[in-house]
Design an enzyme around this catalytic site. Structure first.
Site, PDB file in Angstrom:
ATOM      1  N   CYS A 282      15.531  39.061  76.897  1.00  0.00           N
ATOM      2  CA  CYS A 282      16.780  39.774  76.625  1.00  0.00           C
ATOM      3  C   CYS A 282      17.447  40.176  77.934  1.00  0.00           C
ATOM      4  O   CYS A 282      18.646  40.384  77.989  1.00  0.00           O
ATOM      5  CB  CYS A 282      16.515  40.990  75.762  1.00  0.00           C
ATOM      6  SG  CYS A 282      15.240  42.038  76.453  1.00  0.00           S
ATOM      7  N   GLU A 379      25.407  34.517  74.114  1.00  0.00           N
ATOM      8  CA  GLU A 379      23.983  34.470  74.467  1.00  0.00           C
ATOM      9  C   GLU A 379      23.410  33.093  74.121  1.00  0.00           C
ATOM     10  O   GLU A 379      23.482  32.668  72.974  1.00  0.00           O
ATOM     11  CB  GLU A 379      23.203  35.558  73.717  1.00  0.00           C
ATOM     12  CG  GLU A 379      21.762  35.638  74.174  1.00  0.00           C
ATOM     13  CD  GLU A 379      20.947  36.726  73.467  1.00  0.00           C
ATOM     14  OE1 GLU A 379      21.053  36.853  72.235  1.00  0.00           O
ATOM     15  OE2 GLU A 379      20.193  37.430  74.159  1.00  0.00           O
TER      16      GLU A 379
HETATM   17  P1  NAD Z   1      15.983  37.725  65.272  1.00  0.00           P
HETATM   18  O1  NAD Z   1      17.018  38.774  65.072  1.00  0.00           O
HETATM   19  O2  NAD Z   1      16.228  36.395  64.681  1.00  0.00           O
HETATM   20  O3  NAD Z   1      14.577  38.204  64.679  1.00  0.00           O
HETATM   21  C1  NAD Z   1      13.966  39.422  65.080  1.00  0.00           C
HETATM   22  C2  NAD Z   1      13.123  39.951  63.924  1.00  0.00           C
HETATM   23  O4  NAD Z   1      13.997  40.314  62.853  1.00  0.00           O
HETATM   24  C3  NAD Z   1      12.142  38.935  63.347  1.00  0.00           C
HETATM   25  O5  NAD Z   1      10.949  39.594  62.977  1.00  0.00           O
HETATM   26  C4  NAD Z   1      12.877  38.423  62.119  1.00  0.00           C
HETATM   27  O6  NAD Z   1      12.015  37.908  61.127  1.00  0.00           O
HETATM   28  C5  NAD Z   1      13.573  39.689  61.646  1.00  0.00           C
HETATM   29  N1  NAD Z   1      14.767  39.460  60.824  1.00  0.00           N
HETATM   30  C6  NAD Z   1      15.588  38.380  60.819  1.00  0.00           C
HETATM   31  N2  NAD Z   1      16.584  38.557  59.921  1.00  0.00           N
HETATM   32  C7  NAD Z   1      16.401  39.773  59.357  1.00  0.00           C
HETATM   33  C8  NAD Z   1      17.102  40.520  58.381  1.00  0.00           C
HETATM   34  N3  NAD Z   1      18.192  40.048  57.782  1.00  0.00           N
HETATM   35  N4  NAD Z   1      16.635  41.745  58.057  1.00  0.00           N
HETATM   36  C9  NAD Z   1      15.537  42.248  58.658  1.00  0.00           C
HETATM   37  N5  NAD Z   1      14.813  41.579  59.588  1.00  0.00           N
HETATM   38  C10 NAD Z   1      15.248  40.356  59.939  1.00  0.00           C
HETATM   39  O7  NAD Z   1      15.729  37.610  66.840  1.00  0.00           O
HETATM   40  P2  NAD Z   1      14.719  36.641  67.608  1.00  0.00           P
HETATM   41  O8  NAD Z   1      15.259  35.261  67.618  1.00  0.00           O
HETATM   42  O9  NAD Z   1      13.326  36.831  67.088  1.00  0.00           O
HETATM   43  O10 NAD Z   1      14.763  37.248  69.064  1.00  0.00           O
HETATM   44  C11 NAD Z   1      15.707  36.884  70.032  1.00  0.00           C
HETATM   45  C12 NAD Z   1      16.787  37.923  70.147  1.00  0.00           C
HETATM   46  O11 NAD Z   1      16.207  39.186  70.426  1.00  0.00           O
HETATM   47  C13 NAD Z   1      17.747  37.672  71.279  1.00  0.00           C
HETATM   48  O12 NAD Z   1      19.066  37.963  70.861  1.00  0.00           O
HETATM   49  C14 NAD Z   1      17.295  38.650  72.353  1.00  0.00           C
HETATM   50  O13 NAD Z   1      18.295  39.014  73.292  1.00  0.00           O
HETATM   51  C15 NAD Z   1      16.868  39.797  71.521  1.00  0.00           C
HETATM   52  N6  NAD Z   1      15.942  40.658  72.240  1.00  0.00           N
HETATM   53  C16 NAD Z   1      16.398  41.880  72.620  1.00  0.00           C
HETATM   54  C17 NAD Z   1      15.553  42.723  73.342  1.00  0.00           C
HETATM   55  C18 NAD Z   1      16.016  44.089  73.775  1.00  0.00           C
HETATM   56  O14 NAD Z   1      15.171  44.905  74.078  1.00  0.00           O
HETATM   57  N7  NAD Z   1      17.314  44.355  73.816  1.00  0.00           N
HETATM   58  C19 NAD Z   1      14.259  42.296  73.664  1.00  0.00           C
HETATM   59  C20 NAD Z   1      13.845  41.038  73.241  1.00  0.00           C
HETATM   60  C21 NAD Z   1      14.692  40.218  72.525  1.00  0.00           C
END
Ligand code: NAD
Length: 488
Positions: A282, A379
């Site tokens: 991130c 992103e």
């Molecule tokens: P994602 O949003 O696809 O998934 C994250 C989690 O949310 C997973 O466990 C997923 O199953 C769950 N999820 C997905 N849809 C959902 C819904 N509708 N309701 C509830 N839960 C749901 O993200 P990802 O692909 O796993 O991670 C990458 C993203 O995370 C990037 O955008 C990255 O920048 C961000 N990120 C942010 C930080 C931070 O601290 N700001 C840290 C790491 C990653």
């Protein structure tokens, strides 16, 4: 024979009510299946929330230093298992061993920090406007917390949430990413071995949009702590109702390189910031905003270094850059590379899918990128970096702030005035000076502004996220005293 893993609810390993499973593969070798995992359902979430609710009374009444002792045991177990967990993480999500060891270390540091918080968890005392009246605040747990985590830091990010949640006295239902269910199960095993009692932490693997969203909407859940994509975060805010909601979302982090910077240092910073974790942090450096007078020189040395980066399995000690987490992530990098070329960005390195087994993408550099191009705004979450030339600091800061995100940022300069101006004016939750955009330490607050999120976690901010501050007035005057009225 592929091993089948289960959900962990109320102290027991169980199959999902759905009787459905999904596979997780090794992204560096997609033929290698790591395990079969449960597709958790709304019913499984209900069961887990009930268990967490039942466990809350007992867990929250344990004195926090005693809860801290269990967290210290988690620290010991993580230390003993560090190498095994790091190897397993490299296999499951691809980043190189050097980095997966760092991920586990971050969890060790986090549990250690919060174990110590068990002896602090400060409220504050203050004065009263009335005589013989005492005023203070104390910290109370929130209740059942839903924790929803991504795959890119599959042990560190859950630790950032679990450790403060537990020390503050909450109970938890945890829904990890379906790209890293095995890391979640291994961490859960460590928690149970350390003595976390039944129902205090429950693990439900499964789809985000059903199981995850049910957790978000659940009436008995009092708080949600989510890290992931901006769009998922938007849905969560919409659906959570009146709950405490912590959001750590996406980003488009900029590194500014001024004409007085130590260019060798800045070059090391770009290589680590943009291509570490294959650009899937991130806090990854995805924009390099560079003073035009040094741009050509920098570009040349950057391309030379990037071409030398070795792609391969993260388990091989010679590998610099591992695969992307899955096929869709690789396609996203390829798609944005095409968009970047169509928009008029100049591709000076990489841009192709290499002939390797696994979800690899060449480390990619664009130059002559303008701030209104998609590759400068959106992103990508892959090994693609854009160089944006500017004439002076004002232009650089304007470019840095031109995106909707604001998580991390950095500036390379040897001028103290320039550094402080950037610290003041860059719209981001984190600014590094003479260091890349990555490198958070666990005892400082972490989080973004604008579309990158609305809260802070880690360090003391973690205590604030996972507790409620209760205000207490103790009147020992033995008479009715009315605030704002009897103040003479
Ligand atoms: P994602 O949003 O696809 O998934 C994250 C989690 O949310 C997973 O466990 C997923 O199953 C769950 N999820 C997905 N849809 C959902 C819904 N509708 N309701 C509830 N839960 C749901 O993200 P990802 O692909 O796993 O991670 C990458 C993203 O995370 C990037 O955008 C990255 O920048 C961000 N990120 C942010 C930080 C931070 O601290 N700001 C840290 C790491 C990653």
């Amino acid at each position: 024979m592929t091993k089948t893993y289960q959900l962990f609810i109320d102290g027991k390993w169980l199959n999902s009510k759905s009787a459905e499973t999904f596979y997780r593969i090794n992204p560096a070798n997609p033929k290698e299946i790591l395990g079969k995992f449960q597709q958790g359902t709304k019913d499984d979430i209900d069961k887990a929330v009930d268990a967490a609710e039942d466990a809350f009374g007992k867990w929250s009444s344990i004195p926090p230093p005693k809860r801290g002792e269990i967290l210290f045991k988690i620290v010991e177990l993580l230390r003993v298992n560090k190498e095994r967990l790091a190897r397993l993480m490299t296999k499951e999500m691809g980043k190189i061993l050097l980095e997966t060891r760092g991920d586990v270390q971050e969890a060790i540091d986090t549990f250690e920090y919060f174990a110590g918080e068990g002896r602090r968890l400060f409220g504050h005392t203050t004065t009263s406007e009335l005589r013989d009246k005492f005023a203070m605040t104390i910290r109370r747990p929130v209740g059942v917390f839903g924790i929803i985590t991504p795959w890119n830091f599959p042990i560190a990010i859950p630790a950032w949430k679990l450790a403060p949640a537990l020390i503050c006295g909450n109970t938890v239902v945890w829904k990890p990413s379906s790209d890293t269910p095995l890391c979640a199960i291994e961490l859960m095993k460590i928690l149970t071995k350390a003595g976390i009692s039944d129902g205090v932490v429950n693990l439900v693997t499964g789809p985000g949009n059903t199981a995850g969203m049910h957790l978000v909407k659940h009436k008995k859940v009092r708080g949600i702590s989510f890290t992931g994509n901006r769009d998922t975060g938007k849905q969560i805010v919409k659906e959570a109702g009146i709950k405490k909601v912590g959001l750590e979302l996406g980003s488009k982090n900029a590194m500014i390189i001024m004409d007085d910077a130590n260019l060798k240092l800045a070059l090391d910073g770009v290589i680590w910031g943009a291509f570490g974790t294959t650009g899937q942090r991130c806090t990854a450096t995805s924009r390099v905003i560079i003073h035009e007078t040094i741009r050509k020189r920098f570009e040349k040395t950057l391309v030379e270094r990037v071409k030398k980066l070795r792609l391969g399995s993260g388990l091989n000690p010679r590998t610099d850059v591992g695969p992307l987490v899955n096929k869709a992530a690789r396609e996203k990098s390829a798609r944005y590379t095409k968009i970047g070329m169509e928009e008029g960005g100049k591709l000076i390195c990489g841009g192709k899918i290499p002939k390797l087994n696994g979800f690899f993408f060449q480390p990619t550099v664009f130059t002559d990128v303008a701030i209104d191009m998609k590759i400068a705004k959106e992103e990508i979450f892959g090994p693609v970096v854009s160089l944006i030339p500017v004439k002076n600091l004002n232009e650089a800061i304007k470019a840095a702030n031109s995106v909707e995100y604001g998580l991390s940022s950095s500036i390379y300069t040897n001028d103290i005035r320039t550094a402080f101006e950037a610290i003041e004016k860059i719209e981001a939750g984190i600014t590094y000076v003479n260091a890349p955009t990555i490198g958070a330490e666990v005892h400082l607050p972490f989080g973004g502004v604008k579309s990158s999120g609305q809260t802070r976690e880690a360090g003391w901010a973690g205590v604030e996220e996972f507790s409620e501050e209760k205000t207490v007035y103790i009147d020992y005057s033995n008479k009715l005293q009315r605030a704002q009225i009897d103040t003479k």
